[in-house]
Design a protein around this motif. Structure first.
Motif, PDB file in Angstrom:
ATOM      1  N   GLY A 175       0.810  -1.212   0.000  1.00 35.39           N
ATOM      2  CA  GLY A 175       0.000   0.000   0.000  1.00 35.39           C
ATOM      3  C   GLY A 175       0.844   1.263   0.000  1.00 35.39           C
ATOM      4  N   TYR A 176       2.015   1.187   0.618  1.00 39.44           N
ATOM      5  CA  TYR A 176       2.925   2.335   0.605  1.00 39.44           C
ATOM      6  C   TYR A 176       3.564   2.496  -0.772  1.00 39.44           C
ATOM      7  CZ  TYR A 176       6.689   5.530   1.706  1.00 39.44           C
ATOM      8  OH  TYR A 176       7.533   6.607   1.709  1.00 39.44           O
ATOM      9  N   ARG A 177       4.033   1.380  -1.342  1.00 37.00           N
ATOM     10  CA  ARG A 177       4.681   1.456  -2.648  1.00 37.00           C
ATOM     11  C   ARG A 177       3.714   1.903  -3.733  1.00 37.00           C
ATOM     12  NH1 ARG A 177       8.746  -2.740  -4.782  1.00 37.00           N
ATOM     13  NH2 ARG A 177      10.012  -1.510  -3.361  1.00 37.00           N
ATOM     14  N   TYR A 178       2.496   1.373  -3.687  1.00 34.41           N
ATOM     15  CA  TYR A 178       1.484   1.691  -4.702  1.00 34.41           C
ATOM     16  C   TYR A 178       0.304   2.397  -4.016  1.00 34.41           C
ATOM     17  CZ  TYR A 178       4.105  -1.638  -7.530  1.00 34.41           C
ATOM     18  OH  TYR A 178       5.102  -2.292  -8.206  1.00 34.41           O
ATOM     19  N   PRO A 179       0.422   3.702  -3.767  1.00 30.43           N
ATOM     20  CA  PRO A 179      -0.632   4.427  -3.049  1.00 30.43           C
ATOM     21  C   PRO A 179      -1.994   4.255  -3.725  1.00 30.43           C
ATOM     22  CG  PRO A 179       1.287   5.839  -3.395  1.00 30.43           C
ATOM     23  CD  PRO A 179       1.511   4.595  -4.199  1.00 30.43           C
ATOM     24  N   GLY A 180      -2.982   3.917  -2.901  1.00 27.21           N
ATOM     25  CA  GLY A 180      -4.345   3.780  -3.414  1.00 27.21           C
ATOM     26  C   GLY A 180      -4.663   2.425  -4.001  1.00 27.21           C
ATOM     27  N   SER A 238       9.270 -11.925   9.215  1.00 27.69           N
ATOM     28  CA  SER A 238       9.206 -10.745  10.074  1.00 27.69           C
ATOM     29  C   SER A 238       7.918  -9.968   9.815  1.00 27.69           C
ATOM     30  CB  SER A 238      10.405  -9.835   9.822  1.00 27.69           C
ATOM     31  OG  SER A 238      10.229  -8.617  10.507  1.00 27.69           O
ATOM     32  N   ALA A 239       7.311  -9.529  10.889  1.00 27.19           N
ATOM     33  CA  ALA A 239       6.119  -8.690  10.772  1.00 27.19           C
ATOM     34  C   ALA A 239       6.479  -7.208  10.786  1.00 27.19           C
ATOM     35  CB  ALA A 239       5.153  -9.007  11.911  1.00 27.19           C
ATOM     36  N   THR A 240       7.788  -6.893  10.754  1.00 26.58           N
ATOM     37  CA  THR A 240       8.207  -5.485  10.805  1.00 26.58           C
ATOM     38  C   THR A 240       9.297  -5.124   9.804  1.00 26.58           C
ATOM     39  OG1 THR A 240       9.792  -5.995  12.557  1.00 26.58           O
ATOM     40  CG2 THR A 240       7.599  -5.250  13.245  1.00 26.58           C
ATOM     41  N   ASP A 241       9.941  -6.100   9.194  1.00 29.40           N
ATOM     42  CA  ASP A 241      11.017  -5.829   8.226  1.00 29.40           C
ATOM     43  C   ASP A 241      10.535  -6.064   6.812  1.00 29.40           C
ATOM     44  OD1 ASP A 241      13.149  -4.954   9.696  1.00 29.40           O
ATOM     45  OD2 ASP A 241      14.079  -6.920   9.886  1.00 29.40           O
ATOM     46  N   PRO A 242      10.913  -5.228   5.882  1.00 23.13           N
ATOM     47  CA  PRO A 242      11.626  -3.978   6.076  1.00 23.13           C
ATOM     48  C   PRO A 242      10.684  -2.900   6.617  1.00 23.13           C
ATOM     49  CG  PRO A 242      11.036  -4.199   3.776  1.00 23.13           C
ATOM     50  CD  PRO A 242      10.580  -5.457   4.469  1.00 23.13           C
ATOM     51  N   VAL A 243      11.257  -1.809   7.039  1.00 21.00           N
ATOM     52  CA  VAL A 243      10.444  -0.666   7.446  1.00 21.00           C
ATOM     53  C   VAL A 243       9.629  -0.232   6.230  1.00 21.00           C
ATOM     54  CG1 VAL A 243      10.530   1.741   8.230  1.00 21.00           C
ATOM     55  CG2 VAL A 243      12.129   0.042   9.169  1.00 21.00           C
ATOM     56  N   VAL A 244       8.356  -0.051   6.424  1.00 16.47           N
ATOM     57  CA  VAL A 244       7.447   0.238   5.308  1.00 16.47           C
ATOM     58  C   VAL A 244       7.971   1.367   4.432  1.00 16.47           C
ATOM     59  CG1 VAL A 244       5.142   1.109   4.730  1.00 16.47           C
ATOM     60  CG2 VAL A 244       5.397  -0.663   6.478  1.00 16.47           C
ATOM     61  N   GLU A 245       8.372   2.460   5.039  1.00 15.38           N
ATOM     62  CA  GLU A 245       8.783   3.639   4.271  1.00 15.38           C
ATOM     63  C   GLU A 245      10.107   3.446   3.539  1.00 15.38           C
ATOM     64  OE1 GLU A 245       7.854   3.640   7.478  1.00 15.38           O
ATOM     65  OE2 GLU A 245       5.885   4.581   7.317  1.00 15.38           O
ATOM     66  N   SER A 268       1.640   6.862 -12.565  1.00 13.94           N
ATOM     67  CA  SER A 268       2.841   6.550 -13.348  1.00 13.94           C
ATOM     68  C   SER A 268       2.632   5.232 -14.093  1.00 13.94           C
ATOM     69  CB  SER A 268       4.057   6.433 -12.434  1.00 13.94           C
ATOM     70  OG  SER A 268       3.925   5.284 -11.589  1.00 13.94           O
ATOM     71  N   GLU A 269       3.525   4.953 -15.021  1.00 15.60           N
ATOM     72  CA  GLU A 269       3.409   3.718 -15.797  1.00 15.60           C
ATOM     73  C   GLU A 269       3.455   2.485 -14.887  1.00 15.60           C
ATOM     74  OE1 GLU A 269       5.691   1.331 -19.374  1.00 15.60           O
ATOM     75  OE2 GLU A 269       5.930   3.497 -19.238  1.00 15.60           O
ATOM     76  N   ALA A 270       4.365   2.491 -13.907  1.00 10.76           N
ATOM     77  CA  ALA A 270       4.472   1.341 -12.994  1.00 10.76           C
ATOM     78  C   ALA A 270       3.191   1.176 -12.178  1.00 10.76           C
ATOM     79  CB  ALA A 270       5.667   1.522 -12.060  1.00 10.76           C
ATOM     80  N   TRP A 271       2.620   2.277 -11.725  1.00 10.14           N
ATOM     81  CA  TRP A 271       1.381   2.233 -10.941  1.00 10.14           C
ATOM     82  C   TRP A 271       0.232   1.715 -11.794  1.00 10.14           C
ATOM     83  CZ3 TRP A 271      -3.512   4.419 -10.720  1.00 10.14           C
ATOM     84  CH2 TRP A 271      -4.149   4.419  -9.485  1.00 10.14           C
ATOM     85  N   LYS A 272       0.112   2.246 -13.032  1.00  9.55           N
ATOM     86  CA  LYS A 272      -0.962   1.816 -13.924  1.00  9.55           C
ATOM     87  C   LYS A 272      -0.819   0.335 -14.305  1.00  9.55           C
ATOM     88  CE  LYS A 272      -2.000   6.254 -16.154  1.00  9.55           C
ATOM     89  NZ  LYS A 272      -3.448   6.288 -16.296  1.00  9.55           N
TER      90      LYS A 272
END
Length: 198
Positions: free
Chosen positions: A119-124, A154-161, A170-174
């Motif tokens: 969800g962080y990498r692909y907002p929305g 791991s339930a915490t790695d990597p850090v989401v951000e 963007s093309e990757a998002w689409k």
């Protein structure tokens, strides 16, 4: 157990508020966007299209989405599907597809974290995949591959951000959005087979 109205009942729903909504909700998951936008649009299209099977109806529905909807509506549509690894408030078919039993708690925790990363990498966007009988552990590895992160429980790695973000539109998002819509179509066809309907 899930059922679906007869094809004749669904096709006769010219307003898209009764049996057609019920059928599309069974095949694609109930959601506000399906009830308020998709079903009425499909009902209108059915007035000028011949549909001979539920498989044809799925194809027509996907064509309605792909050819007539903007990215925002498509993203809302895939939001109707539960996140991979969810165990509560699932439809009967989603629960069956995600193999809701016998998933180790650490896999569920990892999937929760991977959903946050995605969800962080692909907002929305929400990660959607055609499970096709695979375990949640297998889907966990698929998500790690999509995100380009190492295998882990791991339930915490990597850090989401820390995983990077693609720009909305963007093309990757689409590309990811279109892949998800396509997989929703595969899920619908699989559900049709599971229901023993043609």
């Amino acid at each position: 157990m899930s059922t679906i109205p007869s094809l004749d009942q669904a096709l006769a729903d010219t307003a898209g508020h009764g049996p057609l909504v019920e059928a599309l909700s069974t095949l694609f998951e109930a959601s506000p966007i399906l009830q308020e936008h998709l079903a009425p649009q499909v009902a209108k299209t059915l007035q000028s299209q011949i549909v001979a099977s539920y498989s044809d109806l799925i194809d027509l529905t996907l064509d309605t989405i792909q050819s007539g909807w903007d990215d925002n509506l498509k993203a809302q549509f895939i939001e109707g599907h539960p996140r991979i690894g969810e165990v509560n408030n699932l439809s009967h078919l989603s629960s069956k597809e995600q193999a809701a039993v016998a998933t180790p708690p650490e896999v569920l925790a990892r999937l929760g974290h991977l959903n946050a990363c995605y969800g962080y990498r692909y907002p929305g966007l929400r990660y959607i995949t055609f499970v096709n009988g695979r375990s949640r552990a297998a889907i966990m590895e698929e998500m790690e591959d999509v995100l380009g992160i190492p295998r882990s429980l791991s339930a915490t790695d990597p850090v989401v951000e820390s995983i990077g973000q693609v720009e909305v539109g963007s093309e990757a998002w689409k590309t990811e959005l279109e892949r998800a819509v396509g997989d929703v179509g595969k899920i619908a066809k699989s559900r049709l087979r599971a229901l023993g309907v043609e």
